[in-house]
Design an enzyme around this catalytic site. Structure first.
Site, PDB file in Angstrom:
ATOM      1  N   GLY A 123      99.694  98.589  60.857  1.00  0.00           N
ATOM      2  CA  GLY A 123      98.304  98.037  60.848  1.00  0.00           C
ATOM      3  C   GLY A 123      98.422  96.648  60.424  1.00  0.00           C
ATOM      4  N   GLY A 178      95.117  93.302  59.337  1.00  0.00           N
ATOM      5  CA  GLY A 178      93.804  93.059  58.966  1.00  0.00           C
ATOM      6  C   GLY A 178      93.643  91.567  58.889  1.00  0.00           C
ATOM      7  N   GLY A 179      92.642  91.142  58.236  1.00  0.00           N
ATOM      8  CA  GLY A 179      92.320  89.606  58.380  1.00  0.00           C
ATOM      9  C   GLY A 179      93.362  88.735  57.503  1.00  0.00           C
ATOM     10  N   MET A 180      93.811  89.521  56.432  1.00  0.00           N
ATOM     11  CA  MET A 180      94.587  88.878  55.461  1.00  0.00           C
ATOM     12  C   MET A 180      96.040  89.245  55.428  1.00  0.00           C
ATOM     13  SD  MET A 180      92.311  88.936  51.899  1.00  0.00           S
ATOM     14  CE  MET A 180      90.904  88.473  51.700  1.00  0.00           C
ATOM     15  N   ALA A 181      96.282  90.265  55.996  1.00  0.00           N
ATOM     16  CA  ALA A 181      97.855  90.822  55.874  1.00  0.00           C
ATOM     17  C   ALA A 181      97.996  91.643  56.940  1.00  0.00           C
ATOM     18  CB  ALA A 181      98.128  91.635  54.569  1.00  0.00           C
ATOM     19  N   VAL A 228     100.711  95.151  57.823  1.00  0.00           N
ATOM     20  CA  VAL A 228     101.184  96.160  56.784  1.00  0.00           C
ATOM     21  C   VAL A 228     102.398  96.878  57.641  1.00  0.00           C
ATOM     22  CG1 VAL A 228     100.614  98.346  55.631  1.00  0.00           C
ATOM     23  CG2 VAL A 228      99.002  96.602  56.419  1.00  0.00           C
ATOM     24  N   LYS A 269     102.883  95.193  52.660  1.00  0.00           N
ATOM     25  CA  LYS A 269     101.819  94.068  53.017  1.00  0.00           C
ATOM     26  C   LYS A 269     102.252  92.764  53.002  1.00  0.00           C
ATOM     27  CE  LYS A 269      97.759  97.301  52.893  1.00  0.00           C
ATOM     28  NZ  LYS A 269      96.061  96.678  52.829  1.00  0.00           N
ATOM     29  N   ASP A 297      86.423  93.579  47.807  1.00  0.00           N
ATOM     30  CA  ASP A 297      86.515  93.851  49.166  1.00  0.00           C
ATOM     31  C   ASP A 297      86.556  95.165  49.450  1.00  0.00           C
ATOM     32  OD1 ASP A 297      86.570  93.141  51.885  1.00  0.00           O
ATOM     33  OD2 ASP A 297      89.078  92.907  51.848  1.00  0.00           O
TER      34      ASP A 297
END
Length: 878
Positions: free
Chosen positions: A23, A25-28, A30, A45, A138
């Site tokens: 996966g 996302g915007g920050m990390a 995975v 992550k 978040d």
């Protein structure tokens, strides 16, 4: 997904073996990894490199360790964190299941008890964390994992706080932000205070809303549009989307989503207890709509940042005291305009005087459409006497004179009193119903034929400024300050090709100002404002003398309601810009008790809905907001899939052929149109409906319906905006046959299932009413509706006919029982559903009855009773 970077794998060697990416996302990003020290699978992550560079390792690791001690059965613990060759990472247990985001993407809505159980678990986890002094910041479906498909656990606790506190103000350099707009609290959106526990609980309310309804409480095409709605609107009760939700659960959602933190739940435990309490209720204002200027609650509920801006507005034109240019502050507010979004209105004709102090629009006050006026500086909206049925409004520069079109005549009237007077030389003109523009040179408006007309007001005949070639149209004309040049938009079936032009009324010289999906141009204060194809509000510096842009195009971050015909509610004047932001349509089924069930949660301009003969599928069309193309789609209810039928780009108004294996649709731009036929599964070629004279374009301009045996198609032929007749085009290529012939506008044909009875709407009495006659004309004619009626639909037999009737609140669905012997007669009427916000059409039926007769499919839009005002809007471009 790509494999793990070799440098990262080498840096972690001996501690974690990276298996694969699972996966991002915007920050990390995975990765599934094996913890070699403890022989277990973990989720590892890794912060995005650009974020890690700004945050810094020491501060990030110091902050994230403060949350490592959280131990709760609904919290995913933090196993480890560290730095490896410049990579910042943290490690959590690997949950063999899916996230709530993945489940919602698959199922859209959850059973009520499932949604309540998940929300209760998340609230319980938050209550524990908040008592430990940790705020998540978040909360969103992607951060809620469902262990074994059922047990919710909250992930990434403390990570948002660590990133924000470690990065401080430098976070914006990465282009990232803490929090997701759909689930962000108002205080997070404004950034004016440190979010506390109640901010997390607001996010829980957003998630619970999405689990129940199928979408978060506020949506939009951009993050700015979402945040603007978070700051200016209040959510509708979830029961208005899904009536089966228990009242106490709906009340919990509303309390969690209160704009002021003090009005929300104080703790997660309190929220969870309320979800388990059938007696829980929340406030007398639980059904409040959008916050508006002029409404009593606004001072209490308006977000803090908007409150400050609104106070600045009070020193401006509303109170008649302009601010010095050097001290102007931009601000937004919602202005309440009763009746502006009434579903019966074809066009709101929203206009501003040139000085920005008088606003006029066409809307409904009770059962009558008329022009309504509001002076800036007053909270009162008043109707203008003598403007019943008016549209295409315009105002003089100083706001003292109103002009409008009614039927085929233009009128003007003084707003301080008097009787409307016809404009000399304007007899017989037909506008497109949208606002006109006025200068000393005259009045310019778009005609129903597609070009622009100038009326000089001196008694001379109308002057044709531009001629368009259908399907291209010239719309939204607006005079530039010199009064001799006119801005306008050129639109066609492919809205991505629309452009803004300027024409001189003296020598007809024309030049293109801007191209590529641009709509509704407006000029004020040295700037051109317009609407992009996806509804974004845009502006750029503009030289009105040379007619060209003098600076870059900038997004103002607002989302404007556009129509599929390439127009929008947008007006600009000195110091103020107004736009309409009506919510998107919802596709719902309404049963005979009036209860609604949402069918599709996606926001689309759903149009021309038709059940398949077996009742399992719904045929419809909508315009793609990304490129302006319009095509036919089919929703398979048992499978829950929405599939595309056509690839024409201008395909609309679909109908099932009687056998259910093929569908027809309308396309005025297709060379073989307007009626084309294709297999219902989209697998075959398109073939035209022809007669011996070729495509029936010259006698078929309004869509219609098929005869039950498939032997012909009934549609309309419009002579002008106020006249249309019904024709039958035989499917075997034979000669067309005219069914009706009158000076009235006869549209929306419907045929009973036995093929004997024709229903349609006509305006021969001065308003639309529904009529029935035998198809062969042998049984005379019967007026069915008695208080206005549109869009007739036959029930499964030939005795029940349904239609829409205008009311003070909107429209209602009426059932009429028709008797045939010894003569046609209405045996009785019953109300099936009231207060519908149905998206109506002026020339065809836009809803349908299920073959079983027990429910209806309707496209509903929430009522618009306000517009958004941006005061001192050019300051936003600095």
């Amino acid at each position: 997904m790509s494999g793990p970077p070799p440098r990262l794998s080498e840096a972690l060697q001996g501690r974690y073996d990276l298996v694969r990416e699972i996966g991002a996302g915007g920050m990390a990003t995975v990765y599934l990894a094996e913890d070699t020290r403890h022989d277990r699978l973990v989720a590892l992550k890794v912060l995005k490199p650009e974020l890690a560079a700004v945050v810094g390792a020491e501060r990030f690791l110091s902050e994230i360790r403060t949350t490592a001690g959280l131990q709760h059965h609904h919290i995913l613990p933090l196993f480890d964190s560290g730095e490896a060759d410049g990579f910042l990472f943290y490690v959590m247990p690997y949950v063999d299941g899916e996230s709530l985001r993945e489940r919602l993407d698959r199922e859209k809505q959850l059973p009520v008890d499932e949604a309540v159980r998940i929300a209760s678990g998340v609230a319980d986890a938050l209550g524990y964390a908040h008592r430990s002094g940790v705020v998540h910041r978040d909360i969103k479906p992607a951060n809620v994992l469902l262990r074994e498909g059922r047990h919710p656990v909250v992930a990434d606790f403390g990570v948002a706080l660590a990133v924000q506190q470690a990065g401080e103000g430098r976070l914006t350099e990465t282009g990232l932000s803490v929090g997701t707009p759909y689930y962000m609290s108002p205080e997070q959106a404004t950034g004016d205070r440190t979010p506390d526990a109640r901010s997390d609980l607001y996010s829980v309310g957003c998630m619970l809303h999405e689990m129940l309804v199928g979408e978060p409480p506020f949506t939009g095409s951009t993050a700015q549009a979402v945040l603007a709605r978070v700051l200016t609107e209040s959510p509708r009760p979830v029961t208005s989307y899904r009536p089966t939700v228990p009242p106490h659960v709906a009340a919990v959602v509303l309390k969690a989503l209160e704009r002021l933190p003090a009005d929300r739940f104080a703790t997660g435990e309190e929220l969870a207890r309320s979800l388990a309490d059938p007696g829980f209720r929340h406030g007398s204002h639980a059904h409040a709509g959008p916050t508006t200027v002029g409404a009593a609650p606004w001072k209490r509920t308006l977000p803090w940042v908007l409150l400050a801006l609104t106070l600045a507005v009070g020193a401006w034109g509303w109170l008649g005291r302009p601010q010095p240019t050097s001290h102007r502050i931009a601000g937004r507010a919602r202005i309440q305009l009763p009746g502006i979004g009434d579903s019966r209105s074809g066009s709101t004709s929203l206009v501003l005087s040139g000085d920005g102090r008088t606003l006029a629009y066409s809307g409904y006050q009770g059962a009558r459409q008329e022009i309504l006026v509001r002076r800036l500086g007053s909270l009162q909206v008043r109707p203008v006497p003598g403007t019943e049925g008016a549209e295409a409004a315009f105002l003089s520069e100083d706001g003292t004179v109103l002009g409008f079109r009614r039927l085929s005549q233009l009128f003007t009237v003084g707003l301080d009193g008097g009787t409307p007077s016809p404009v000399v030389g304007a007899e017989g003109v037909t506008s497109d119903g949208h606002p006109a523009s006025v200068s000393d040179a005259g009045i310019v408006f778009a005609t129903s034929a597609g070009g622009l007309i100038l009326l000089r007001g001196d008694g001379s005949p109308p002057d044709t400024l531009t001629r368009s070639v259908p399907p291209e149209y010239h719309v939204s004309p607006a005079f530039l300050p010199d009064g001799h040049h006119v801005l306008y938009a050129v639109v066609g079936p492919d809205l991505s090709q629309s452009h803004i032009d300027v024409i001189s009324i003296e020598d007809r010289e024309t030049r293109t100002v801007l191209s590529g999906g641009v709509l509704t141009p407006q000029y004020a204060e040295g700037h051109l404002s317009f609407v992009s194809l996806d509804g974004g509000l845009m502006a750029a510096p503009f030289d009105p003398v040379e007619a060209h842009l003098t600076g870059p195009v900038v997004s103002l971050g607002d989302q404007v309601n556009t129509t599929r015909f390439g127009t929008a509610q947008l007006v600009a004047a000195s110091g103020v810009l107004l736009y309409g932001d009506a919510p998107p349509l919802r596709l719902v089924e309404v049963d005979r008790s009036g209860r609604r069930q949402q069918v599709l949660s996606q926001p689309r301009e759903w149009h021309h809905l038709r059940y398949s003969p077996d009742g399992t599928r719904v045929l419809l069309d909508f315009t793609d907001p990304t490129d302006g193309t319009r095509d036919v789609w089919m929703y398979d209810q048992p499978a829950g899939t929405l599939s595309r039928i056509t690839q024409i780009g201008d395909a609309h108004d679909p109908m099932w052929l009687p056998d259910g294996r093929e569908v027809s649709f309308f396309s005025l731009s297709h060379p073989d149109g307007p009626v084309l036929i294709t297999p219902a599964d989209g697998s075959g070629a398109v073939r035209p409906l022809l007669w011996e004279g070729g495509p029936p374009r010259r006698i078929m301009t309004d869509p219609g319906t098929w005869l039950p045996d498939g032997s012909g198609y009934i549609g309309g032929a419009s002579g002008d905006a106020d006249q249309a007749d019904l024709w039958v085009i035989p499917s075997d290529g034979g000669e067309p046959h005219q069914l009706t012939s009158s000076p009235a506008r006869e549209v929306s044909p419907a045929i009973s299932r036995d093929g004997r009875w024709l229903a349609y709407q006509s305006n021969e009495t001065g308003r639309n009413e529904v009529y029935v006659r035998s198809l062969d004309g042998s049984a005379g004619r019967l007026q069915v509706s008695n208080a206005g009626g549109t869009e007739p639909v036959w029930g499964p037999d030939g005795d029940l006919l349904y239609y829409l009737e205008p009311t003070r609140e909107g429209v209602r669905l009426v059932e009429a029982r028709i008797g045939h012997e010894p003569r046609l007669a209405v045996r009785g009427r019953a109300i099936v559903a009231t207060d519908l916000d149905a998206q109506q059409s002026d020339n065809h039926t836009n809803y349908d009855i299920h073959p079983s007769g027990d429910r209806f499919v309707i496209a509903e839009r929430g009522a618009q009773d306000a517009v958004v005002a941006i005061f001192n809007w050019t300051e936003l471009l600095r």
